[in-house]
Write a protein that holds these residues in place. Structure first.
Motif, PDB file in Angstrom:
ATOM      1  N   ALA A   1      36.549  84.027  15.381  1.00 28.91           N
ATOM      2  CA  ALA A   1      37.674  84.477  14.556  1.00 28.91           C
ATOM      3  C   ALA A   1      38.994  84.161  15.255  1.00 28.91           C
ATOM      4  CB  ALA A   1      37.566  85.966  14.276  1.00 28.91           C
ATOM      5  N   GLU A   2      39.037  84.360  16.550  1.00 31.93           N
ATOM      6  CA  GLU A   2      40.260  84.057  17.303  1.00 31.93           C
ATOM      7  C   GLU A   2      40.580  82.564  17.248  1.00 31.93           C
ATOM      8  OE1 GLU A   2      43.655  84.861  19.282  1.00 31.93           O
ATOM      9  OE2 GLU A   2      42.231  86.323  18.502  1.00 31.93           O
TER      10      GLU A   2
ATOM     11  N   ASN B   1      39.890  95.629  13.060  1.00 34.93           N
ATOM     12  CA  ASN B   1      40.781  94.833  13.900  1.00 34.93           C
ATOM     13  C   ASN B   1      40.241  94.700  15.312  1.00 34.93           C
ATOM     14  OD1 ASN B   1      42.536  94.450  11.804  1.00 34.93           O
ATOM     15  ND2 ASN B   1      43.906  96.132  12.378  1.00 34.93           N
TER      16      ASN B   1
ATOM     17  N   THR C   1      37.361  92.266  15.294  1.00 35.79           N
ATOM     18  CA  THR C   1      37.816  90.894  15.038  1.00 35.79           C
ATOM     19  C   THR C   1      38.427  90.299  16.295  1.00 35.79           C
ATOM     20  OG1 THR C   1      38.277  91.512  12.769  1.00 35.79           O
ATOM     21  CG2 THR C   1      39.261  89.477  13.546  1.00 35.79           C
ATOM     22  N   ASN C   2      39.168  91.103  17.065  1.00 33.41           N
ATOM     23  CA  ASN C   2      39.805  90.596  18.277  1.00 33.41           C
ATOM     24  C   ASN C   2      38.781  90.178  19.321  1.00 33.41           C
ATOM     25  OD1 ASN C   2      42.317  90.967  17.204  1.00 33.41           O
ATOM     26  ND2 ASN C   2      42.626  92.972  18.151  1.00 33.41           N
ATOM     27  N   ASP C   3      37.582  90.776  19.292  1.00 28.35           N
ATOM     28  CA  ASP C   3      36.559  90.432  20.264  1.00 28.35           C
ATOM     29  C   ASP C   3      35.754  89.205  19.840  1.00 28.35           C
ATOM     30  OD1 ASP C   3      37.335  92.605  21.752  1.00 28.35           O
ATOM     31  OD2 ASP C   3      35.830  93.939  20.882  1.00 28.35           O
ATOM     32  N   ASP C   4      35.900  88.764  18.616  1.00 29.44           N
ATOM     33  CA  ASP C   4      35.138  87.641  18.091  1.00 29.44           C
ATOM     34  C   ASP C   4      35.851  86.327  18.437  1.00 29.44           C
ATOM     35  OD1 ASP C   4      33.437  85.996  16.750  1.00 29.44           O
ATOM     36  OD2 ASP C   4      34.003  86.675  14.737  1.00 29.44           O
ATOM     37  N   PRO C   5      35.271  85.506  19.334  1.00 30.18           N
ATOM     38  CA  PRO C   5      35.943  84.257  19.720  1.00 30.18           C
ATOM     39  C   PRO C   5      36.070  83.263  18.566  1.00 30.18           C
ATOM     40  CG  PRO C   5      33.809  84.451  20.807  1.00 30.18           C
ATOM     41  CD  PRO C   5      34.036  85.713  20.054  1.00 30.18           C
TER      42      PRO C   5
ATOM     43  N   SER D   1      39.734  80.566  14.842  1.00 29.69           N
ATOM     44  CA  SER D   1      40.180  80.316  13.475  1.00 29.69           C
ATOM     45  C   SER D   1      41.639  80.714  13.293  1.00 29.69           C
ATOM     46  CB  SER D   1      39.296  81.087  12.497  1.00 29.69           C
ATOM     47  OG  SER D   1      39.773  80.930  11.185  1.00 29.69           O
ATOM     48  N   VAL D   2      42.025  81.829  13.867  1.00 26.69           N
ATOM     49  CA  VAL D   2      43.419  82.276  13.791  1.00 26.69           C
ATOM     50  C   VAL D   2      44.333  81.268  14.488  1.00 26.69           C
ATOM     51  CG1 VAL D   2      45.031  84.045  14.601  1.00 26.69           C
ATOM     52  CG2 VAL D   2      42.882  84.716  13.541  1.00 26.69           C
ATOM     53  N   GLN D   3      43.905  80.775  15.644  1.00 29.74           N
ATOM     54  CA  GLN D   3      44.720  79.799  16.370  1.00 29.74           C
ATOM     55  C   GLN D   3      44.872  78.503  15.583  1.00 29.74           C
ATOM     56  OE1 GLN D   3      46.553  80.507  18.976  1.00 29.74           O
ATOM     57  NE2 GLN D   3      45.704  82.578  18.877  1.00 29.74           N
TER      58      GLN D   3
END
Length: 115
Positions: free
Chosen positions: A63-64, A54, A57-61, A66-68
């Motif tokens: 992935a972020e 986790n 993943t939070n540090d990966d722009p 993609s989540v948005q």
């Protein structure tokens, strides 16, 4: 024990019909129930290994982002489903058809007056 009888009709009986399942999931989503609170607390060894991915993943722009995008898609999908179950689209379509008819009459009047 004997096996339950098989349905004799061509239509199979589904133990979890999709419409009922989706309805139940929607009710759970709409309620203020936190399902995570119902789970037992994780052990220390599994929580340490679960926390590492986790954090990375939070540090990966990427992935972020993609989540948005996923969150935006789900908001749009919910809005579309909400519209599906209302008469707003039908009402607006009727209004547009009425305006189209009026404009066609205006065009016919203008074409008739130009001759």
């Amino acid at each position: 024990m004997s096996a339950p009888p098989k349905p004799s009709s061509a239509k199979a009986i589904h133990p979890l019909p999709l419409s009922s399942t989706l309805h139940d999931l929607a009710l759970l989503r709409a309620s203020d129930l936190d399902l995570a609170a119902l789970l037992p607390p994780p052990s220390s060894s599994s929580s340490a290994s679960a926390a590492e991915p986790n954090n990375s993943t939070n540090d990966d722009p990427e992935a972020e982002a993609s989540v948005q995008r996923s969150l935006a898609f789900s908001r749009e999908a919910r809005a579309a489903l909400k519209l599906l179950h209302t008469d707003a689209v039908e009402n607006e379509g009727g209004r547009v058809d009425g305006l189209r008819e009026k404009l066609e009459d205006v065009v016919k009047g203008l074409e008739g007056g130009a001759e």
